[in-house]
Design an enzyme around this catalytic site. Structure first.
Site, PDB file in Angstrom:
ATOM      1  N   HIS A 185       0.910  -1.044  -0.144  1.00  0.00           N
ATOM      2  CA  HIS A 185       0.091   0.208   0.028  1.00  0.00           C
ATOM      3  C   HIS A 185       0.873   1.297   0.102  1.00  0.00           C
ATOM      4  O   HIS A 185       0.775   2.161  -0.934  1.00  0.00           O
ATOM      5  CB  HIS A 185      -0.984   0.140   1.377  1.00  0.00           C
ATOM      6  N   GLU A 186       1.648   1.394   1.088  1.00  0.00           N
ATOM      7  CA  GLU A 186       2.622   2.645   0.939  1.00  0.00           C
ATOM      8  C   GLU A 186       3.658   2.591  -0.129  1.00  0.00           C
ATOM      9  O   GLU A 186       3.797   3.653  -0.563  1.00  0.00           O
ATOM     10  CB  GLU A 186       3.456   2.430   2.448  1.00  0.00           C
ATOM     11  N   HIS A 237       1.878   4.589  -2.919  1.00  0.00           N
ATOM     12  CA  HIS A 237       1.999   5.954  -2.892  1.00  0.00           C
ATOM     13  C   HIS A 237       3.398   6.218  -3.216  1.00  0.00           C
ATOM     14  O   HIS A 237       3.523   7.329  -4.162  1.00  0.00           O
ATOM     15  CB  HIS A 237       1.733   6.269  -1.360  1.00  0.00           C
ATOM     16  N   HIS A 252       3.937   6.202  -6.996  1.00  0.00           N
ATOM     17  CA  HIS A 252       3.055   7.055  -7.541  1.00  0.00           C
ATOM     18  C   HIS A 252       3.967   8.320  -7.629  1.00  0.00           C
ATOM     19  O   HIS A 252       3.914   9.235  -8.556  1.00  0.00           O
ATOM     20  CB  HIS A 252       1.732   7.532  -6.703  1.00  0.00           C
TER      21      HIS A 252
END
Length: 599
Positions: free
Chosen positions: A388-389, A392, A395
């Site tokens: 998940h992190e 980020h 991205h």
């Protein structure tokens, strides 16, 4: 016996993020801060001169130069502070940069109102000028908000008051994190357990129903004692946001939140309408969970307990990275190589240490690595947190690589899309490759819980925000009692008739920090729906879909978020992405039904 939490000094350097790459020491930080304080005052020189193209260009270049430094200073200070929140030296450092950020913002606050005070002809010329072509969208996005920007004097006043206007959030944070305490709770065997906000998340998933119930009642019973005070904090925060919306001539608070990013209010309303139409799927989930847990009646404190028993396996960080890379294989080698590089080159602060901030996040600035804070405990959910992190951070990596500074960041509306796409691909890989039927159903339940908590739950929060803000907008005050009554009604709507709506749940609103970031939570749901659409297309189409997804990641803030997603093939103005998510929820429920019938 639980393992002793290590001191920061006992954590191997290879398991720490390399933030010394930003500043080698606090002394270096202090020098940079003093330098920027002196030099950045040049920004004031451009005041009342933006009608001259040369002055506008010079301002934009200087603003970029100093903002990049200020961002680096802030990132360094907050990350060093989070390494050990009890370190008073780092608290002072953090306080210094936080204070300067407020000063810096006030110093540059004249820019937008002055730009908007220029004649339409001047603005038109600027938008057509080749020398300003790199700033065209930036200027356009500001001009679009012209009806909602105040005079220079009023904007400066608001910027100066920002610290005071944030008081409800600050008070809530201090009160709930530092001052509120809980009594120990008893389990089914008579053992006592220390109760904190952090430990509650472990107790509420325990197979020991007595522990679950006692933790639930202690947590919400304590919040209930303070519901009038916290109700005043929340109501004050909402009044402040409504006041700002009114001052800026918006029709309402939702428009005030969405308009700067060109997100139609219909996107918000569509989300609530779609989830209301599909809420029967959540009622079905409650019924199935009740049967799988063999309960005569299911309570609110039973919602989080896993319905499938599997022994929890230890997954070391290195094994977690390997599993993550397997799950993300459909993304292609370029994406995987960035992931590996982040792991190997000091992006991640991996393990817990005494005083370290809890939870996880991705951080960084345009001129730093996209760092990640973890508290990895060798559990499967930690692998999910890692991907998940990293979503980020990758991205951010693509945005900063392909966009100039002015467009190097992305909006909150798309902030959760990349991270959740990673999670969707990981859980899909796990479900598809699991041969043990019990473990497979455990994973199915994991995905169900993702959808329940990220889509249904967050949109229940969003509906609460819509109703409460619009009530306050009409001039009707809201108290802790009013918030509680509404919260009970929403729980009945979302969870249905088959669950006991325990009275204690009425104060759950009081512990949700996101309500102090107005109209933020709905983006978890829309982000999840967009991520589901991306993951589905990547798994079905392969390379072409990956190209569209990487294109989305690389766009940064160079276009409005809804348009960015549309270009990549996901239309958030339609109900389709959210409807597809609800369909997936029902497909997963079908798998659970099949399991029940086969027993």
């Amino acid at each position: 016996m639980s393992e002793k939490v290590k001191l920061r000094s006992e954590i191997d350097a290879k398991h720490q993020w390399r933030i010394h790459d930003i500043y080698a020491s606090n002394e270096e930080f202090e020098k940079e801060l003093e330098r920027v304080k002196k030099e950045a005052t040049v920004l004031v020189n451009y005041k009342d001169r933006l009608h001259e193209k040369e002055s506008l260009l010079a301002y934009l270049k200087d603003y970029e130069k100093y903002t990049r430094i200020v961002e680096k200073l802030y990132v360094y200070a907050h990350m060093k502070n989070d390494e050990d929140t009890g370190n008073t030296k780092q608290q002072v450092i953090m306080s210094k940069i936080a204070q300067y950020v407020a000063e810096y913002s006030a110093m540059a606050s004249y820019f937008v109102p002055e730009l908007l005070s220029l004649s339409d002809e001047t603005i038109k010329n600027y938008l057509e000028d080749e020398d300003l072509s790199g700033y065209r969208f930036y200027i356009e996005s500001i001009v679009k908000e012209k009806p909602h920007v105040l005079s220079k004097e009023k904007e400066e006043l608001l910027a100066t008051l920002s610290d005071s206007l944030n008081a409800p959030d600050d008070i809530f944070s201090i009160f709930t994190n530092a001052d509120m305490t809980f009594s120990d709770v008893e389990d089914g065997e008579g053992n006592m357990h220390p109760m904190t906000e952090g430990s509650y998340s472990n107790y509420i998933i325990s197979k020991d129903r007595t522990l679950r119930e006692n933790a639930f009642k202690e947590l919400f019973g304590t919040y209930g004692k303070y519901k009038n005070s916290i109700g005043t904090m929340l109501s004050s925060n909402m009044k402040t946001f409504n006041l700002k919306a009114k001052l800026r001539n918006y029709e309402g608070p939702i428009e005030a939140s969405l308009s700067p990013n060109n997100i139609p209010v219909e996107v918000y309303d569509n989300s609530l309408e779609t989830i209301s139409e599909g809420v029967g799927a959540l009622h079905r989930y409650v019924d199935i969970k009740k049967r799988l847990l063999n309960l005569d009646e299911i309570h609110m404190y039973d919602l989080y307990v896993p319905i499938i028993d599997v022994p929890e396996e230890k997954i070391s960080f290195d094994e977690g990275v390997k599993l993550a890379l397997e799950g993300l294989k459909p993304m292609g080698e370029e994406y995987l190589s960035i992931f590996r590089s982040g792991v190997e080159n000091g992006w991640i602060d991996i393990y817990e240490n005494k005083g370290k901030r809890s939870g996880a996040y991705s951080s960084g600035a345009y001129d730093t690595e996209p760092y990640i804070l973890l508290n990895y405990h060798d559990k499967l959910r930690d692998v999910s947190t890692l991907v998940h992190e990293m979503g980020h951070s990758i991205h951010s990596y693509y945005s900063r690589k392909h966009q100039p500074f002015i467009y190097g960041d992305y909006t909150l509306f798309v902030a959760e899309v990349a991270s959740t796409t990673n999670e969707k691909l990981l859980i899909h890989h796990q479900i598809e490759n699991e041969t043990d039927p019990v473990k497979k159903l455990y994973l199915v339940n994991q995905e169900l819980e993702q959808i329940r908590t990220t889509v249904f739950r967050q949109l229940m929060f969003a509906e609460f925000e819509k109703i409460t803000h619009e009530t306050i907008q009409k001039g009707t005050p809201m108290t802790g009692e009013d918030f509680s009554a509404l919260w009970l009604d929403l729980n009945r709507k979302y969870f249905g008739e088959d669950i006991v709506i325990d009275k204690e749940i009425e104060v759950e609103w009081a512990r949700i920090p996101h309500f102090y970031r107005d109209f933020y939570v709905y983006q978890y749901a829309t982000g999840y729906a967009a991520a589901s659409a991306f993951a589905e297309s990547i798994l079905k189409e392969g390379e072409e879909a990956v190209k569209r997804f990487i294109g989305f990641l690389s766009t940064g803030g160079s276009d409005y978020p809804v348009e960015t997603l549309q270009t990549a093939g996901v239309d958030m103005t339609s109900k389709a992405p959210l409807e597809a998510t609800i369909r997936r929820f029902n497909e997963l429920l079908d798998m659970l039904e099949e399991y029940i019938q086969s027993r």
